[in-house]
Design a protein around this motif. Sequence first.
Motif, PDB file in Angstrom:
ATOM      1  N   ASP A 100      33.869 -38.741   2.918  1.00  0.00           N
ATOM      2  CA  ASP A 100      33.575 -38.406   4.315  1.00  0.00           C
ATOM      3  C   ASP A 100      33.435 -36.886   4.422  1.00  0.00           C
ATOM      4  O   ASP A 100      34.426 -36.166   4.533  1.00  0.00           O
ATOM      5  N   GLN A 101      32.214 -36.405   4.394  1.00  0.00           N
ATOM      6  CA  GLN A 101      31.981 -34.966   4.373  1.00  0.00           C
ATOM      7  C   GLN A 101      32.518 -34.281   5.624  1.00  0.00           C
ATOM      8  O   GLN A 101      33.126 -33.208   5.544  1.00  0.00           O
ATOM      9  N   GLN A 102      32.317 -34.882   6.773  1.00  0.00           N
ATOM     10  CA  GLN A 102      32.766 -34.258   8.015  1.00  0.00           C
ATOM     11  C   GLN A 102      34.285 -34.110   8.046  1.00  0.00           C
ATOM     12  O   GLN A 102      34.814 -33.067   8.442  1.00  0.00           O
TER      13      GLN A 102
ATOM     14  N   TYR B  88      28.258 -34.018 -10.236  1.00  0.00           N
ATOM     15  CA  TYR B  88      29.640 -34.093 -10.710  1.00  0.00           C
ATOM     16  C   TYR B  88      29.936 -32.976 -11.710  1.00  0.00           C
ATOM     17  O   TYR B  88      30.997 -32.343 -11.660  1.00  0.00           O
ATOM     18  N   LYS B  89      28.990 -32.722 -12.597  1.00  0.00           N
ATOM     19  CA  LYS B  89      29.192 -31.680 -13.600  1.00  0.00           C
ATOM     20  C   LYS B  89      29.310 -30.309 -12.943  1.00  0.00           C
ATOM     21  O   LYS B  89      30.180 -29.506 -13.303  1.00  0.00           O
ATOM     22  N   GLN B  90      28.458 -30.038 -11.972  1.00  0.00           N
ATOM     23  CA  GLN B  90      28.527 -28.742 -11.293  1.00  0.00           C
ATOM     24  C   GLN B  90      29.841 -28.579 -10.540  1.00  0.00           C
ATOM     25  O   GLN B  90      30.402 -27.482 -10.486  1.00  0.00           O
ATOM     26  N   ALA B  91      30.328 -29.654  -9.955  1.00  0.00           N
ATOM     27  CA  ALA B  91      31.608 -29.582  -9.241  1.00  0.00           C
ATOM     28  C   ALA B  91      32.732 -29.195 -10.193  1.00  0.00           C
ATOM     29  O   ALA B  91      33.554 -28.314  -9.894  1.00  0.00           O
ATOM     30  N   LEU B  92      32.776 -29.826 -11.354  1.00  0.00           N
ATOM     31  CA  LEU B  92      33.812 -29.517 -12.338  1.00  0.00           C
ATOM     32  C   LEU B  92      33.694 -28.081 -12.842  1.00  0.00           C
ATOM     33  O   LEU B  92      34.701 -27.378 -13.010  1.00  0.00           O
TER      34      LEU B  92
ATOM     35  N   GLN C  32      27.311 -25.168  -1.667  1.00  0.00           N
ATOM     36  CA  GLN C  32      26.406 -25.692  -2.695  1.00  0.00           C
ATOM     37  C   GLN C  32      26.625 -27.184  -2.912  1.00  0.00           C
ATOM     38  O   GLN C  32      25.668 -27.955  -3.044  1.00  0.00           O
ATOM     39  N   MET C  33      27.902 -27.581  -2.928  1.00  0.00           N
ATOM     40  CA  MET C  33      28.189 -28.997  -3.130  1.00  0.00           C
ATOM     41  C   MET C  33      27.749 -29.825  -1.926  1.00  0.00           C
ATOM     42  O   MET C  33      27.307 -30.972  -2.082  1.00  0.00           O
TER      43      MET C  33
ATOM     44  N   VAL D  15      37.967 -30.186  -1.920  1.00  0.00           N
ATOM     45  CA  VAL D  15      36.730 -30.439  -1.173  1.00  0.00           C
ATOM     46  C   VAL D  15      35.523 -30.377  -2.106  1.00  0.00           C
ATOM     47  O   VAL D  15      34.617 -31.218  -2.033  1.00  0.00           O
ATOM     48  N   VAL D  16      35.503 -29.379  -2.986  1.00  0.00           N
ATOM     49  CA  VAL D  16      34.394 -29.249  -3.942  1.00  0.00           C
ATOM     50  C   VAL D  16      34.262 -30.522  -4.779  1.00  0.00           C
ATOM     51  O   VAL D  16      33.161 -31.060  -4.956  1.00  0.00           O
ATOM     52  N   MET D  17      35.386 -30.997  -5.297  1.00  0.00           N
ATOM     53  CA  MET D  17      35.338 -32.198  -6.127  1.00  0.00           C
ATOM     54  C   MET D  17      34.977 -33.435  -5.298  1.00  0.00           C
ATOM     55  O   MET D  17      34.185 -34.274  -5.734  1.00  0.00           O
ATOM     56  N   ALA D  18      35.539 -33.545  -4.111  1.00  0.00           N
ATOM     57  CA  ALA D  18      35.290 -34.735  -3.285  1.00  0.00           C
ATOM     58  C   ALA D  18      33.836 -34.822  -2.841  1.00  0.00           C
ATOM     59  O   ALA D  18      33.286 -35.923  -2.702  1.00  0.00           O
ATOM     60  N   LEU D  19      33.195 -33.667  -2.624  1.00  0.00           N
ATOM     61  CA  LEU D  19      31.803 -33.674  -2.180  1.00  0.00           C
ATOM     62  C   LEU D  19      30.845 -34.164  -3.261  1.00  0.00           C
ATOM     63  O   LEU D  19      29.687 -34.488  -2.974  1.00  0.00           O
ATOM     64  N   SER D  20      31.314 -34.215  -4.497  1.00  0.00           N
ATOM     65  CA  SER D  20      30.448 -34.731  -5.567  1.00  0.00           C
ATOM     66  C   SER D  20      30.324 -36.249  -5.500  1.00  0.00           C
ATOM     67  O   SER D  20      29.505 -36.847  -6.199  1.00  0.00           O
TER      68      SER D  20
END
Length: 224
Positions: free
Chosen positions: A94-96, A162-166, A137-138, A84-89
């Motif tokens: 689809d966030q929901q 993207y960097k923060q997600a990684l 946060q993401m 989820v963290v990576m996908a939200l970047s």
Amino acid sequence: MPIAASEMNIMFDWFAAQPDTVKGAVVGAIIAVGGVVLNNVVTYLNTGRQLRHDRKQKETERLLSMRRDIYMGVAEHLFGGVWVVMALSDERSDQQALMTSWRESSRFMAKLHILASPKLLEATDVTNEELSRAVMQMAILRSMLVSEADPAKKRVLIVSTYKQALEMVAAIQPRIATVAAAARSELGIKIDEAAYAALMHRSSTRLRAYADETVQKIEGLLNA
């Protein structure tokens, strides 16, 4: 009803008056009956012990099966959170749908409090809290990315998000390894924990390096 002393004397007198053949037959019968009774008693005791052992074994297997199902669900929840963290970047995700799926898997976290040891509970709670903060946060960063209309600012947000997600995923991986080690211990699954921890550390290090490399490539493409 107890046999009176006089009745016992009569029985002994009768027995003493019998010929040896009768005495032998009586003694043999008594020994045979005694053997049957003793055998029945031993069988009863052994059966009782076996039944108690079987009940205990079945209870142990039932608890182990419950733990296995719950711990596997917890593992799916934690690794699902990483996804989820990576996908939200990605603003196209689809966030929901992502959040709904992750919330559904959180039911295993509640069940964990029924069977898990304090060590596993603590490791899991700490990891899940950090993962939840990362997801929130993401989600905020993604909202900013989606709503940003300025192309130049959006390019900056794409890279930083993207960097923060990684980086978040790289930081969470060692904690997930701690949870996995505690869960395996309770399930009786033996592996080389030091080797596993080293493997996860190398994976985290590679992910951080990949983050830096990928961000540089993205920046190059956006600035071209």
